[in-house]
Design a protein around this motif. Structure first.
Motif, PDB file in Angstrom:
ATOM      1  N   GLU A 104       6.610  20.772  -1.465  1.00 16.59           N
ATOM      2  CA  GLU A 104       5.433  19.905  -1.444  1.00 16.59           C
ATOM      3  C   GLU A 104       5.754  18.505  -0.949  1.00 16.59           C
ATOM      4  OE1 GLU A 104       2.292  17.777  -4.580  1.00 16.59           O
ATOM      5  OE2 GLU A 104       3.746  19.245  -5.301  1.00 16.59           O
ATOM      6  N   LYS A 105       6.937  17.980  -1.307  1.00 17.91           N
ATOM      7  CA  LYS A 105       7.202  16.564  -1.082  1.00 17.91           C
ATOM      8  C   LYS A 105       8.149  16.260   0.074  1.00 17.91           C
ATOM      9  CE  LYS A 105       6.160  15.028  -5.773  1.00 17.91           C
ATOM     10  NZ  LYS A 105       6.557  14.139  -6.878  1.00 17.91           N
ATOM     11  N   VAL A 106       9.117  17.111   0.318  1.00 19.86           N
ATOM     12  CA  VAL A 106      10.155  16.797   1.306  1.00 19.86           C
ATOM     13  C   VAL A 106       9.659  17.101   2.716  1.00 19.86           C
ATOM     14  CG1 VAL A 106      12.526  17.297   2.047  1.00 19.86           C
ATOM     15  CG2 VAL A 106      11.952  17.262  -0.396  1.00 19.86           C
ATOM     16  N   PHE A 107       9.961  16.191   3.672  1.00 21.52           N
ATOM     17  CA  PHE A 107       9.656  16.445   5.070  1.00 21.52           C
ATOM     18  C   PHE A 107      10.228  17.810   5.463  1.00 21.52           C
ATOM     19  CE2 PHE A 107       9.678  11.649   5.747  1.00 21.52           C
ATOM     20  CZ  PHE A 107       8.309  11.566   5.978  1.00 21.52           C
ATOM     21  N   VAL A 108       9.466  18.553   6.260  1.00 21.76           N
ATOM     22  CA  VAL A 108       9.901  19.897   6.650  1.00 21.76           C
ATOM     23  C   VAL A 108      11.280  19.863   7.295  1.00 21.76           C
ATOM     24  CG1 VAL A 108       9.402  21.861   8.156  1.00 21.76           C
ATOM     25  CG2 VAL A 108       7.536  20.745   6.900  1.00 21.76           C
ATOM     26  N   ASP A 130       0.828  -1.211   0.000  1.00 23.89           N
ATOM     27  CA  ASP A 130       0.000   0.000   0.000  1.00 23.89           C
ATOM     28  C   ASP A 130       0.864   1.263   0.000  1.00 23.89           C
ATOM     29  OD1 ASP A 130       1.034  -0.020   2.545  1.00 23.89           O
ATOM     30  OD2 ASP A 130      -0.879   0.300   3.578  1.00 23.89           O
ATOM     31  N   THR A 131       2.164   1.099  -0.283  1.00 24.75           N
ATOM     32  CA  THR A 131       3.194   2.150  -0.375  1.00 24.75           C
ATOM     33  C   THR A 131       3.621   2.704   0.986  1.00 24.75           C
ATOM     34  OG1 THR A 131       1.828   4.152  -0.629  1.00 24.75           O
ATOM     35  CG2 THR A 131       2.255   2.861  -2.633  1.00 24.75           C
ATOM     36  N   THR A 132       3.231   2.031   2.074  1.00 20.37           N
ATOM     37  CA  THR A 132       3.713   2.451   3.391  1.00 20.37           C
ATOM     38  C   THR A 132       5.202   2.149   3.509  1.00 20.37           C
ATOM     39  OG1 THR A 132       1.586   2.050   4.456  1.00 20.37           O
ATOM     40  CG2 THR A 132       3.514   2.101   5.878  1.00 20.37           C
ATOM     41  N   SER A 133       5.963   3.118   3.984  1.00 23.04           N
ATOM     42  CA  SER A 133       7.394   2.924   4.166  1.00 23.04           C
ATOM     43  C   SER A 133       7.642   1.952   5.315  1.00 23.04           C
ATOM     44  CB  SER A 133       8.066   4.268   4.472  1.00 23.04           C
ATOM     45  OG  SER A 133       9.412   4.075   4.857  1.00 23.04           O
ATOM     46  N   PHE A 134       8.410   0.900   5.037  1.00 24.59           N
ATOM     47  CA  PHE A 134       8.748  -0.082   6.073  1.00 24.59           C
ATOM     48  C   PHE A 134      10.138   0.168   6.643  1.00 24.59           C
ATOM     49  CE2 PHE A 134      10.460  -4.471   7.036  1.00 24.59           C
ATOM     50  CZ  PHE A 134       9.908  -4.514   8.313  1.00 24.59           C
ATOM     51  N   ILE A 191      12.820  12.670   1.635  1.00 26.42           N
ATOM     52  CA  ILE A 191      14.103  13.098   2.190  1.00 26.42           C
ATOM     53  C   ILE A 191      15.052  13.545   1.092  1.00 26.42           C
ATOM     54  CG2 ILE A 191      16.108  12.381   3.551  1.00 26.42           C
ATOM     55  CD1 ILE A 191      14.273  10.406   4.997  1.00 26.42           C
ATOM     56  N   PHE A 192      15.227  12.702   0.078  1.00 25.54           N
ATOM     57  CA  PHE A 192      16.113  13.012  -1.041  1.00 25.54           C
ATOM     58  C   PHE A 192      15.410  12.721  -2.357  1.00 25.54           C
ATOM     59  CE2 PHE A 192      19.382  11.872   2.216  1.00 25.54           C
ATOM     60  CZ  PHE A 192      20.061  13.077   2.238  1.00 25.54           C
ATOM     61  N   PRO A 225      16.735   5.072   9.024  1.00 24.41           N
ATOM     62  CA  PRO A 225      15.959   4.009   9.676  1.00 24.41           C
ATOM     63  C   PRO A 225      14.902   4.512  10.655  1.00 24.41           C
ATOM     64  CG  PRO A 225      18.310   3.510   9.718  1.00 24.41           C
ATOM     65  CD  PRO A 225      18.179   4.923   9.251  1.00 24.41           C
ATOM     66  N   SER A 226      15.075   5.712  11.181  1.00 23.70           N
ATOM     67  CA  SER A 226      14.125   6.232  12.161  1.00 23.70           C
ATOM     68  C   SER A 226      12.839   6.750  11.515  1.00 23.70           C
ATOM     69  CB  SER A 226      14.769   7.362  12.972  1.00 23.70           C
ATOM     70  OG  SER A 226      15.156   8.433  12.123  1.00 23.70           O
ATOM     71  N   LYS A 227      12.826   6.896  10.182  1.00 20.51           N
ATOM     72  CA  LYS A 227      11.651   7.391   9.466  1.00 20.51           C
ATOM     73  C   LYS A 227      10.936   6.210   8.807  1.00 20.51           C
ATOM     74  CE  LYS A 227      12.146  12.019   9.704  1.00 20.51           C
ATOM     75  NZ  LYS A 227      11.112  12.963  10.179  1.00 20.51           N
ATOM     76  N   PHE A 228       9.738   5.887   9.274  1.00 24.16           N
ATOM     77  CA  PHE A 228       8.970   4.791   8.682  1.00 24.16           C
ATOM     78  C   PHE A 228       7.497   4.985   9.002  1.00 24.16           C
ATOM     79  CE2 PHE A 228      10.595   3.450  12.828  1.00 24.16           C
ATOM     80  CZ  PHE A 228       9.426   3.103  13.495  1.00 24.16           C
ATOM     81  N   GLY A 229       6.645   4.229   8.313  1.00 19.50           N
ATOM     82  CA  GLY A 229       5.218   4.262   8.586  1.00 19.50           C
ATOM     83  C   GLY A 229       4.426   5.279   7.785  1.00 19.50           C
ATOM     84  N   ASP A 230       5.084   6.122   7.001  1.00 20.30           N
ATOM     85  CA  ASP A 230       4.372   7.124   6.213  1.00 20.30           C
ATOM     86  C   ASP A 230       3.943   6.530   4.868  1.00 20.30           C
ATOM     87  OD1 ASP A 230       7.330   7.225   6.105  1.00 20.30           O
ATOM     88  OD2 ASP A 230       7.005   8.558   4.399  1.00 20.30           O
TER      89      ASP A 230
END
Length: 264
Positions: free
Chosen positions: A213-217, A119-123, A161-162, A129-134
């Protein structure tokens, strides 16, 4: 007599004008042909060759290190539960399994190794590694396509992120589609090859509204205003000690500035 002279003068002027326009036409035609040829053989072909090289590298990484039961079973187990504790355990297991390989991948220019559920959720982002679930369906069309069609997808995309040239592979465990994995490279890797092997001086800019629009603040610190327009960004440390570019407006195509001004 005067009429004859006037006639000759008019004929002479017409011939001069005809020659002037003809020469300008052929000059412009030759210039356009030269620019097209230069772009094709001196820019497009080296760029395509470099991207294809990394595409083959991504395929090798997928075949040798990812597409096996040990890795796929971890993703499968994590994707089948909503228990965050179990997912965290499986995430750590996957990270520990591939972390050494990821360090080797980075040495050859691979920037991101990223696993996602169907479902495109980040695993698991190995680069963060600390960024997941979005959920990424609204910004990562490559993941939507790969999961929908269960096919390999490649192309350039901005991310949370990049940005990167992304090679996205579908993941299948025991004949069940369970998600995707992405191997991607940053522009620095492309720029390094183009500079060292082809003596080009690449510079990539991104529209500021795309980045915002796309990159985490809290990840926008990875970008800064471009050298040529305040309405564009480039990735921080883009040169990566490859080259020192000295841009000024006289060396920038008017078309770039006109396009920017038309928009704003």
């Amino acid at each position: 007599m005067k009429n004859i002279k006037l006639l000759f003068i008019i004929i002479f002027i017409c011939i001069e004008l005809a020659l002037y326009f003809a020469l300008n036409y052929f000059k412009e035609k030759d210039t356009n042909q030269f620019n097209t040829t230069y772009k094709t053989y001196h820019v497009t072909q080296p760029l395509n060759a470099t991207i294809n090289f990394y595409s083959k590298s991504a395929r090798a990484i997928y075949d040798l290190h990812i597409n096996n039961d040990d890795v796929l079973s971890i993703v499968h187990k994590a994707s089948k539960t909503n228990d965050l504790k179990v997912q965290n355990q499986e995430r750590k297991k996957l990270f520990d399994k591939l972390k050494d390989e990821y360090q080797i991948f980075k040495q050859v220019g691979i920037k991101q190794l990223h696993f996602h559920f169907k479902d495109t959720t980040s695993f698991l982002r190995f680069h963060k590694p600390s960024k997941f679930g979005d959920h990424l369906s609204d910004i990562r069309y490559s993941l939507v396509l790969a999961n929908k069609n269960k096919n390999f997808v490649e192309g350039f995309e901005e991310g949370r992120i990049f940005n990167g040239y992304r090679y996205v592979f579908p993941l299948t465990y025991k004949n069940e589609h369970i998600g995707t994995v992405e191997v991607s490279i940053g522009f620095n890797s492309i720029a390094r090859v183009l500079h060292q092997d082809f003596h080009l001086q690449p510079y990539m800019i991104l529209k500021d509204d795309v980045v915002k629009e796309k990159v985490f603040v809290n990840e926008r610190r990875n970008y800064e205003k471009s050298l040529i327009s305040r309405y564009y960004f480039h990735e921080l440390n883009q040169y990566d000690s490859i080259l020192k570019l000295d841009f000024d407006e006289d060396r920038i195509s008017k078309k770039i500035f006109e396009t920017t001004l038309e928009k704003y």
